[in-house]
Write a protein that holds these residues in place. Structure first.
Motif, mmCIF file in Angstrom:
data_model
loop_
_atom_site.group_PDB
_atom_site.id
_atom_site.type_symbol
_atom_site.label_atom_id
_atom_site.label_comp_id
_atom_site.label_asym_id
_atom_site.label_seq_id
_atom_site.Cartn_x
_atom_site.Cartn_y
_atom_site.Cartn_z
ATOM 1 N N VAL A 6 4.656 11.586 21.053
ATOM 2 C CA VAL A 6 4.082 11.830 19.814
ATOM 3 C C VAL A 6 4.450 13.541 19.764
ATOM 4 N N ILE A 21 4.797 17.024 19.924
ATOM 5 C CA ILE A 21 4.186 18.302 20.965
ATOM 6 C C ILE A 21 3.257 19.514 20.001
ATOM 7 N N GLY A 22 3.805 19.564 18.805
ATOM 8 C CA GLY A 22 3.203 20.821 17.994
ATOM 9 C C GLY A 22 2.083 20.276 16.867
ATOM 10 N N GLU A 42 -2.146 25.704 11.875
ATOM 11 C CA GLU A 42 -1.455 26.618 10.899
ATOM 12 C C GLU A 42 -2.029 26.319 9.536
HETATM 13 C C1 HEM Z 1 3.004 18.837 9.935
HETATM 14 C C2 HEM Z 1 3.646 19.085 10.860
HETATM 15 C C3 HEM Z 1 4.463 18.294 11.886
HETATM 16 C C4 HEM Z 1 4.835 16.772 11.680
HETATM 17 C C5 HEM Z 1 4.522 16.026 10.220
HETATM 18 C C6 HEM Z 1 5.669 16.315 12.929
HETATM 19 C C7 HEM Z 1 6.024 15.372 13.054
HETATM 20 C C8 HEM Z 1 6.561 14.953 14.342
HETATM 21 C C9 HEM Z 1 7.105 13.466 14.507
HETATM 22 C C10 HEM Z 1 6.852 12.265 13.743
HETATM 23 C C11 HEM Z 1 7.633 13.645 15.782
HETATM 24 C C12 HEM Z 1 8.106 12.383 16.715
HETATM 25 C C13 HEM Z 1 9.619 12.066 16.324
HETATM 26 C C14 HEM Z 1 9.842 10.936 17.028
HETATM 27 O O1 HEM Z 1 9.359 10.284 18.011
HETATM 28 O O2 HEM Z 1 11.068 10.317 16.917
HETATM 29 C C15 HEM Z 1 7.733 14.743 16.329
HETATM 30 C C16 HEM Z 1 8.317 15.423 17.488
HETATM 31 C C17 HEM Z 1 8.253 16.717 17.892
HETATM 32 N N1 HEM Z 1 7.811 17.764 17.175
HETATM 33 FE FE1 HEM Z 1 6.777 17.777 15.374
HETATM 34 N N2 HEM Z 1 5.901 17.833 13.471
HETATM 35 C C18 HEM Z 1 4.996 18.792 12.888
HETATM 36 C C19 HEM Z 1 4.999 20.036 13.514
HETATM 37 C C20 HEM Z 1 5.555 20.493 14.680
HETATM 38 C C21 HEM Z 1 5.509 21.844 15.190
HETATM 39 C C22 HEM Z 1 4.727 23.117 14.599
HETATM 40 C C23 HEM Z 1 6.193 21.985 16.161
HETATM 41 C C24 HEM Z 1 6.493 23.052 17.287
HETATM 42 C C25 HEM Z 1 6.515 24.269 16.976
HETATM 43 C C26 HEM Z 1 6.841 20.416 16.576
HETATM 44 C C27 HEM Z 1 7.660 20.118 17.495
HETATM 45 C C28 HEM Z 1 8.115 18.837 17.858
HETATM 46 C C29 HEM Z 1 8.839 18.506 18.992
HETATM 47 C C30 HEM Z 1 9.512 19.527 20.021
HETATM 48 C C31 HEM Z 1 8.930 17.266 18.951
HETATM 49 C C32 HEM Z 1 9.608 16.242 19.915
HETATM 50 C C33 HEM Z 1 8.752 15.616 21.024
HETATM 51 C C34 HEM Z 1 9.218 14.788 21.931
HETATM 52 O O3 HEM Z 1 10.155 14.293 21.789
HETATM 53 O O4 HEM Z 1 8.702 14.749 23.227
HETATM 54 N N3 HEM Z 1 6.357 19.743 15.461
HETATM 55 N N4 HEM Z 1 6.962 15.759 15.246
#
Ligand code: HEM
Length: 461
Positions: free
Chosen positions: A408, A410-411, A418
């Motif tokens: 899921v 991490i952010g 924000e």
């Molecule tokens: C509305 C804002 C955001 C949405 C909709 C979102 C959505 C997602 C989704 C769907 C995934 C999973 C992708 C997968 O499983 O293949 C993901 C993973 C991730 N997101 Fe977000 N994200 C958001 C904001 C952020 C923010 C603010 C950060 C960091 C500053 C972030 C960092 C990451 C990272 C590093 C991953 C990989 C996690 C892992 O594989 O363990 N995201 N995000």
């Protein structure tokens, strides 16, 4: 290795029926139709063919669209060890390197454990002042530069704000001089990435097309700044509440610090994953609020009671439940990562259909989150859907804009923080109206963004 609990059982040894799907062209099947206009096409084939839809593909590497929440739960949560990220993620390799987003297996587990502290609630609290300062500066500039009633591109404003906020929460506030370079390089890289996602044949980045050269040059420029910032911070030894501080302080099991290359991959990953997704969500939220005055009125009432004109702080956020539901409902209708792929390592069975090892499973939160069997009147913007009494009986994975299971986002908490800080401050000062006669449609690129920008007018309250 795959544990025994991930082995499919229900169809083992039996012939499984062919997975239904729309007619298509030889070999490529319906994929050209997906690429031409993905959102309506994928929504329609789900209604017509059901929970698992075959979209064609090359040889044994078939593409399946999977939209039932039970199947999503199986793939993302209960049987996640049988799945790896699809090849479409490789597009991000020059930016994300070997960072968290693109790692797998034990290496991913190791990195996730190391990075988790950067998103601890105390770290998030420490970011609020920085975020609020950027929001205040933007609102002040709007007051000076944007003529009331004159259309302006809100989407561009939100993206710029989120790049600035991401840079400062990642690297600290003393990077003012570098924000412009990061902004420029990341905007160039993303504009090229967006077009790349839709290209029929994804040539590798090293093929010297002019846009590939521009992309790699932008990444190299960004890297130069990032490495310098890492080096500066390492030398200064100053501890802050930014993500870079956490990365410089973590040690692995052998007591070793993270190498610079890995720190670079992690911060650029956060920059890439965090700014565009949150910026797009804010644009959509403000657009939807402009279309639903009754929802806007309830938001403003809540803000008046809880904040009374004050800038929101961290402790205010749990006291803004309606605004939080607005955020969730926006992500239901416009999830930034509208399509994510997974590949099964061993054959599996989803909704009674065999999906073979090596195939590409396409998960569209956009489609699932608009399925009328889980979301009555799905096109309507109605934050009350997320009230506890209205959520009873709805499967967990009917809503998954942040993914789910161990990978899921991490952010996620940081993104909500924000968004609530921006909306809380902005909507107390301004109202935004959609420009009459201008169609607003989602463009399904790397993320879901308003096609041609989002043109709105600004009105002081
Ligand atoms: C509305 C804002 C955001 C949405 C909709 C979102 C959505 C997602 C989704 C769907 C995934 C999973 C992708 C997968 O499983 O293949 C993901 C993973 C991730 N997101 Fe977000 N994200 C958001 C904001 C952020 C923010 C603010 C950060 C960091 C500053 C972030 C960092 C990451 C990272 C590093 C991953 C990989 C996690 C892992 O594989 O363990 N995201 N995000």
């Amino acid at each position: 290795m795959i544990s025994s609990d991930v082995r499919p059982s229900s169809l083992e040894g039996q012939g499984s029926p062919a997975v239904p799907g729309p007619p298509g062209y030889p070999i490529v099947g319906a994929l050209p139709k997906v690429m031409k206009d993905p959102l309506p096409f994928l929504t329609q084939v789900t209604r017509e063919y059901g929970d698992v839809v075959c979209l064609g593909g090359f040889g044994s590497q078939k593409f399946y669209l999977v939209t039932h929440p039970d199947d999503i739960e199986r793939v993302w949560k209960t049987h996640h060890r049988n799945y790896v990220r699809g090849s479409n993620f490789q597009l991000l390799k020059p930016l994300g390197g070997d960072g968290l987003f693109l790692s797998e297996g034990d290496e991913w587990r190791r990195q996730r454990k190391l990075l988790q502290p950067a998103f601890h609630v105390t770290r998030l609290m420490g970011m609020v002042e920085t975020i609020n300062a950027s929001i205040a500066a933007m609102l002040e500039r709007w007051g000076r530069e944007i003529v009331p009633g004159q259309p302006f591109n809100l989407e561009r404003e939100m993206m710029s704000l989120l790049i600035e906020v991401s840079v400062k929460t990642l690297f600290g506030t003393d990077v003012a001089g570098d924000t412009a370079t990061v902004h420029e390089t990341i905007t160039t890289a993303f504009s090229i990435l967006h077009r790349r996602v839709l290209s029929a044949v994804p040539f590798p980045w090293w093929v010297p097309f002019p846009r590939h050269v521009r992309f790699l040059r932008a990444v190299a420029e960004l890297d130069k700044v990032v490495y310098r910032l890492i080096e500066q911070r390492r030398r200064s030894g100053v501890e802050g509440s930014d993500v870079l501080s956490t990365l410089l302080s973590v040690r692995d099991e052998d007591g070793q610090p993270m190498p610079d290359r890995q720190i670079r991959d992690q911060v650029v990953t956060m920059l890439v994953a965090g700014h565009e997704s949150t910026g797009a969500t804010l644009s959509w939220a403000l657009y939807l609020l402009s279309r639903y005055p009754e929802v806007m009125r309830r938001v403003q009432d809540e803000l008046a009671v809880v904040l009374g004109g004050r800038t929101p702080g961290f402790q205010d956020l749990p006291r803004l439940p309606y605004l939080s539901m607005v955020f969730k409902e926006t992500l239901r209708l416009y999830p930034p990562f509208w399509m994510i792929t997974r590949t099964p390592v061993a054959d599996d069975v989803l909704s009674g259909h065999r999906v073979p090892a090596g195939s590409i499973l396409m998960f569209s939160s956009y489609v699932t989150q608009r399925r009328p069997d889980f979301w009555p009147n799905p096109e309507a913007f109605d934050p009350d859907r997320f009230l506890p009494e209205n959520s009873e009986g709805r499967p967990q994975f009917a809503w998954y804009p942040f993914g789910g299971g161990p990978r899921v986002c991490i952010g996620a908490r940081m993104a909500e923080m924000e968004a609530l800080l921006v909306l809380g401050a902005l909507l107390q000062q301004y109202e935004l109206h959609a420009v009459p006669g201008r169609r607003v449609e989602p463009a399904a690129m790397l993320s879901l963004r308003p096609k041609g920008g989002l043109w709105m007018t600004l009105h002081r309250r």
